[in-house]
Write an enzyme that holds these catalytic residues in place. Structure first.
Site, mmCIF file in Angstrom:
data_model
loop_
_atom_site.group_PDB
_atom_site.id
_atom_site.type_symbol
_atom_site.label_atom_id
_atom_site.label_comp_id
_atom_site.label_asym_id
_atom_site.label_seq_id
_atom_site.Cartn_x
_atom_site.Cartn_y
_atom_site.Cartn_z
ATOM 1 N N CYS A 134 -5.951 1.996 5.589
ATOM 2 C CA CYS A 134 -6.793 0.660 5.833
ATOM 3 C C CYS A 134 -6.411 0.162 7.233
ATOM 4 O O CYS A 134 -5.318 0.736 8.090
ATOM 5 C CB CYS A 134 -6.570 -0.281 4.846
ATOM 6 S SG CYS A 134 -4.904 -1.080 4.915
ATOM 7 N N HIS A 140 0.967 -1.214 -0.043
ATOM 8 C CA HIS A 140 -0.034 -0.027 -0.147
ATOM 9 C C HIS A 140 0.881 0.946 -0.079
ATOM 10 O O HIS A 140 2.002 1.036 0.540
ATOM 11 C CB HIS A 140 -1.002 -0.064 1.217
ATOM 12 C CG HIS A 140 -2.013 -0.973 1.247
ATOM 13 N ND1 HIS A 140 -3.149 -0.933 2.149
ATOM 14 C CD2 HIS A 140 -1.887 -2.295 0.411
ATOM 15 C CE1 HIS A 140 -3.991 -1.848 1.479
ATOM 16 N NE2 HIS A 140 -3.491 -2.590 0.893
ATOM 17 N N GLU A 176 1.153 3.883 1.693
ATOM 18 C CA GLU A 176 1.656 4.184 3.129
ATOM 19 C C GLU A 176 2.803 3.292 3.589
ATOM 20 O O GLU A 176 3.773 3.815 4.330
ATOM 21 C CB GLU A 176 0.614 4.102 4.393
ATOM 22 C CG GLU A 176 -0.701 5.227 4.064
ATOM 23 C CD GLU A 176 -1.829 4.406 3.306
ATOM 24 O OE1 GLU A 176 -1.479 3.566 2.397
ATOM 25 O OE2 GLU A 176 -2.816 4.869 3.750
ATOM 26 N N CYS A 218 -2.400 -0.456 7.355
ATOM 27 C CA CYS A 218 -1.520 0.917 7.635
ATOM 28 C C CYS A 218 -1.826 1.472 8.727
ATOM 29 O O CYS A 218 -0.804 2.165 9.282
ATOM 30 C CB CYS A 218 -2.088 1.520 6.306
ATOM 31 S SG CYS A 218 -1.418 0.827 4.631
#
Lengths: 187, 187
Positions: free
Chosen positions: A114, A79, A81, A117
């Site tokens: 999410c 992801h 992040e 993260c």
């Protein structure tokens, strides 16, 4: 047979954004706008509609850029992040980003993080999280953000992490909608 | 200047464990015991007291090994579960581990996953999680597991992920206590 290493390659086009960061005015809106432009470019390059950046606090000093590389890297953890956090930690050879700049660092994410993260940020030493579009905006186009503690913002506060919500939300949401309209891969 | 790639190197000693896996009898206790031995070895090698493995379900087929590499790799995300997930996904060039074996795959973790890893597992395609020591056992020696949803096991069930708790817990806990006794780095 085992893997002896795992490598995540950053796309070459990110370099343009590293070069452009000097034009920022240092406001959180301007840093978020910059991050949203990276998410929009990631879609054009065939990636997901998410981007993240790490800046030195109270500064225009860009430390790292992350984009969603799940499908390209074959890694579900890739992801935006997570990529931004890894890139920043590698830049300083330090897994604790609270120790790398006098003022600390702040993470900009185009969408509310999410569950994974949200769990990763406290381990990284990041003390400020700024996000654009909400969990609801992401789920509106079919992205599942996972099960987070209901009081995650208070949990962050207990750990000395401040959250700034919905900065440039509409413009961040537009990137999500654009991705959806073009029938981007859901993963 | 940007990073052009992020590489996580696996230690060479893991290869011995990849070679040894064929002696397992296929029970979850035997797979957990194997995983705990890896965590114990990771301490001897100067790493953290955590390990994870991914096996094909109903099989002795070892797919990947993960160990905690936070301090060695300078990456706060380098928890054992994350490393095991990445190594497995790279082996199959697929970010969705629910598609790589007919029977699916199961993740063994010597300790209940932290908030980040709990969030990461649903994105990986893993459908079975087996853990040893509990969150309380980890916090007893000073490791913070982060804020997880209280009902995370039910949330997993809703997503078709089954959790088997406290398998060989005492033996997993012993590794944590050993690390603590030897004044291992807390991170």
């Amino acid at each position: 047979m085992s893997n002896t290493s795992i490598t995540i390659k950053m796309p070459a086009w990110l370099e343009n954004f590293y070069q452009q960061a000097y034009v920022l005015d240092g406001s959180i809106e301007s840093k978020m706008d910059f991050t949203i432009k990276i998410a929009a470019q990631n879609i054009k390059e065939g990636g997901g509609p998410f981007a993240a950046t790490i800046f030195e606090k109270n500064s225009t000093n860009l430390i790292s850029i992350g984009i969603n590389l799940v499908t390209k890297s074959h890694l579900s953890i890739a992801h935006a992040e997570i990529i931004a956090i890894c890139a920043a930690q590698r830049k300083f050879s330090n897994h604790n980003l609270s120790k790398v700049c006098a003022e600390g660092v702040e993470l900009f994410s185009t969408t509310e993080p999410c569950a994974m993260c949200t769990g990763a940020i406290p381990w990284s030493g990041i003390k400020w999280l700024v996000y654009g579009a909400t969990k609801q905006d992401a789920s509106e186009i079919g992205f599942d953000e996972g099960a987070k503690p209901k009081n995650w913002i208070q949990e962050y506060e207990k750990r000395g992490i401040e959250v700034v919500r919905e900065v440039n939300r509409e413009s961040a949401r537009k990137v999500l909608l654009e991705y959806h309209k073009n029938k981007g891969i859901m993963y």
